[in-house]
Scaffold this motif. Structure first.
Motif, mmCIF file in Angstrom:
data_model
loop_
_atom_site.group_PDB
_atom_site.id
_atom_site.type_symbol
_atom_site.label_atom_id
_atom_site.label_comp_id
_atom_site.label_asym_id
_atom_site.label_seq_id
_atom_site.Cartn_x
_atom_site.Cartn_y
_atom_site.Cartn_z
ATOM 1 N N VAL A 42 0.842 -1.199 0.000
ATOM 2 C CA VAL A 42 0.000 0.000 0.000
ATOM 3 C C VAL A 42 0.878 1.251 0.000
ATOM 4 N N SER A 43 1.878 1.270 0.847
ATOM 5 C CA SER A 43 2.773 2.420 0.942
ATOM 6 C C SER A 43 3.460 2.700 -0.395
ATOM 7 N N SER A 44 4.026 1.681 -1.012
ATOM 8 C CA SER A 44 4.727 1.889 -2.288
ATOM 9 C C SER A 44 3.752 2.264 -3.406
ATOM 10 N N THR A 45 2.552 1.709 -3.383
ATOM 11 C CA THR A 45 1.559 2.019 -4.413
ATOM 12 C C THR A 45 1.079 3.460 -4.297
ATOM 13 N N LEU A 46 0.782 3.914 -3.078
ATOM 14 C CA LEU A 46 0.281 5.277 -2.885
ATOM 15 C C LEU A 46 1.299 6.328 -3.288
ATOM 16 N N ILE A 49 1.027 7.144 -7.186
ATOM 17 C CA ILE A 49 -0.200 7.658 -7.794
ATOM 18 C C ILE A 49 -0.054 9.154 -8.045
ATOM 19 N N PRO A 50 -0.187 9.593 -9.290
ATOM 20 C CA PRO A 50 -0.045 11.021 -9.591
ATOM 21 C C PRO A 50 -1.173 11.840 -8.952
ATOM 22 N N GLY A 51 -0.829 13.024 -8.468
ATOM 23 C CA GLY A 51 -1.810 13.915 -7.867
ATOM 24 C C GLY A 51 -1.931 13.772 -6.367
ATOM 25 N N TYR A 52 -1.402 12.694 -5.818
ATOM 26 C CA TYR A 52 -1.450 12.464 -4.374
ATOM 27 C C TYR A 52 -0.049 12.644 -3.800
ATOM 28 N N LYS A 53 0.035 13.310 -2.669
ATOM 29 C CA LYS A 53 1.325 13.550 -2.022
ATOM 30 C C LYS A 53 1.295 12.885 -0.645
ATOM 31 N N VAL A 54 2.214 11.966 -0.405
ATOM 32 C CA VAL A 54 2.301 11.305 0.895
ATOM 33 C C VAL A 54 2.948 12.281 1.869
ATOM 34 N N LEU A 55 2.215 12.613 2.929
ATOM 35 C CA LEU A 55 2.711 13.560 3.924
ATOM 36 C C LEU A 55 3.377 12.869 5.105
ATOM 37 N N HIS A 56 2.791 11.747 5.522
ATOM 38 C CA HIS A 56 3.252 11.132 6.761
ATOM 39 C C HIS A 56 2.914 9.642 6.759
ATOM 40 N N GLU A 57 3.825 8.846 7.277
ATOM 41 C CA GLU A 57 3.602 7.402 7.416
ATOM 42 C C GLU A 57 3.957 6.988 8.840
ATOM 43 N N GLU A 63 -0.932 3.886 9.634
ATOM 44 C CA GLU A 63 -1.599 5.000 8.974
ATOM 45 C C GLU A 63 -0.682 5.725 8.002
ATOM 46 N N ILE A 64 -1.268 6.079 6.875
ATOM 47 C CA ILE A 64 -0.585 6.876 5.858
ATOM 48 C C ILE A 64 -1.475 8.093 5.602
ATOM 49 N N THR A 65 -0.895 9.285 5.670
ATOM 50 C CA THR A 65 -1.638 10.507 5.414
ATOM 51 C C THR A 65 -1.215 11.062 4.057
ATOM 52 N N MET A 113 -13.008 6.065 -4.036
ATOM 53 C CA MET A 113 -13.280 5.046 -5.053
ATOM 54 C C MET A 113 -12.058 4.813 -5.942
ATOM 55 N N GLN A 114 -11.332 5.878 -6.271
ATOM 56 C CA GLN A 114 -10.125 5.734 -7.086
ATOM 57 C C GLN A 114 -9.068 4.927 -6.340
ATOM 58 N N LEU A 115 -8.835 5.264 -5.081
ATOM 59 C CA LEU A 115 -7.824 4.550 -4.291
ATOM 60 C C LEU A 115 -8.224 3.094 -4.063
ATOM 61 N N LEU A 116 -9.503 2.858 -3.778
ATOM 62 C CA LEU A 116 -9.960 1.478 -3.566
ATOM 63 C C LEU A 116 -9.836 0.653 -4.849
ATOM 64 N N ALA A 117 -10.118 1.260 -5.988
ATOM 65 C CA ALA A 117 -9.988 0.538 -7.254
ATOM 66 C C ALA A 117 -8.537 0.116 -7.487
ATOM 67 N N ILE A 118 -7.615 1.001 -7.183
ATOM 68 C CA ILE A 118 -6.189 0.688 -7.345
ATOM 69 C C ILE A 118 -5.779 -0.430 -6.395
ATOM 70 N N LEU A 119 -6.194 -0.324 -5.128
ATOM 71 C CA LEU A 119 -5.831 -1.347 -4.147
ATOM 72 C C LEU A 119 -6.516 -2.686 -4.440
ATOM 73 N N ASP A 120 -7.783 -2.635 -4.854
ATOM 74 C CA ASP A 120 -8.493 -3.880 -5.189
ATOM 75 C C ASP A 120 -7.835 -4.586 -6.364
ATOM 76 N N LYS A 121 -7.355 -3.810 -7.332
ATOM 77 C CA LYS A 121 -6.663 -4.409 -8.477
ATOM 78 C C LYS A 121 -5.342 -5.034 -8.028
ATOM 79 N N LYS A 122 -4.609 -4.332 -7.179
ATOM 80 C CA LYS A 122 -3.312 -4.822 -6.702
ATOM 81 C C LYS A 122 -3.464 -6.093 -5.867
#
Length: 129
Positions: A42-46, A49-57, A63-65, A113-122
């Motif tokens: 999940v961490s490496s996938t997030l 993803i373009p448009g999303y910025k990981v702030l904190h893990e 938890e990943i913010t 829904m976008q994030l769940l679709a990516i994770l469900d596919k993975k």
């Protein structure tokens, strides 16, 4: 996304998944994998993803913010929680909220829904119904 969902978004500026969600697509996702494996993937996938910025893990808490800017310049804060429910079973929940007082016009729902679709596919081979 339905017209009803957009109308709801006029007043709501947050959305999240849970076991008790009324909408089936917003139910918690369960995977037959250990928390450590799900966390790594999940961490490496997030991060990719373009448009999303990981702030904190926080691996110890699971938890990943993330942060995402909407087309109108509003900022959305997204928290992805990875929770161990057994030795080889892990739950993933997502909460998304828009900063500010007005609704989000369904943007948080679309993010989830976008994030769940990516994770469900993975994790399609490991998904528990």
């Amino acid at each position: 996304m339905s017209f009803k969902r957009t109308l709801t978004g006029i007043f709501r500026s947050q959305e999240g998944t849970s076991d008790r969600a009324k909408m089936p697509e917003l139910k918690t996702r369960y995977y037959q994998l250990s928390k450590d494996k799900v966390w790594e993937d999940v961490s490496s996938t997030l991060k990719k993803i373009p448009g999303y910025k990981v702030l904190h893990e926080v691996p110890s808490v699971g938890e990943i913010t993330l942060e995402k800017r909407s087309g109108f310049g509003r900022t959305m804060d997204i928290t992805v929680s990875v929770i161990s429910t057994g030795p080889v079973r892990t739950a993933v929940d997502i909460y998304s909220a828009t900063r500010g007082s007005l609704g989000d016009m369904g943007a948080n729902y679309r993010n989830i829904m976008q994030l769940l679709a990516i994770l469900d596919k993975k994790f399609s081979a490991y998904k528990v119904s």
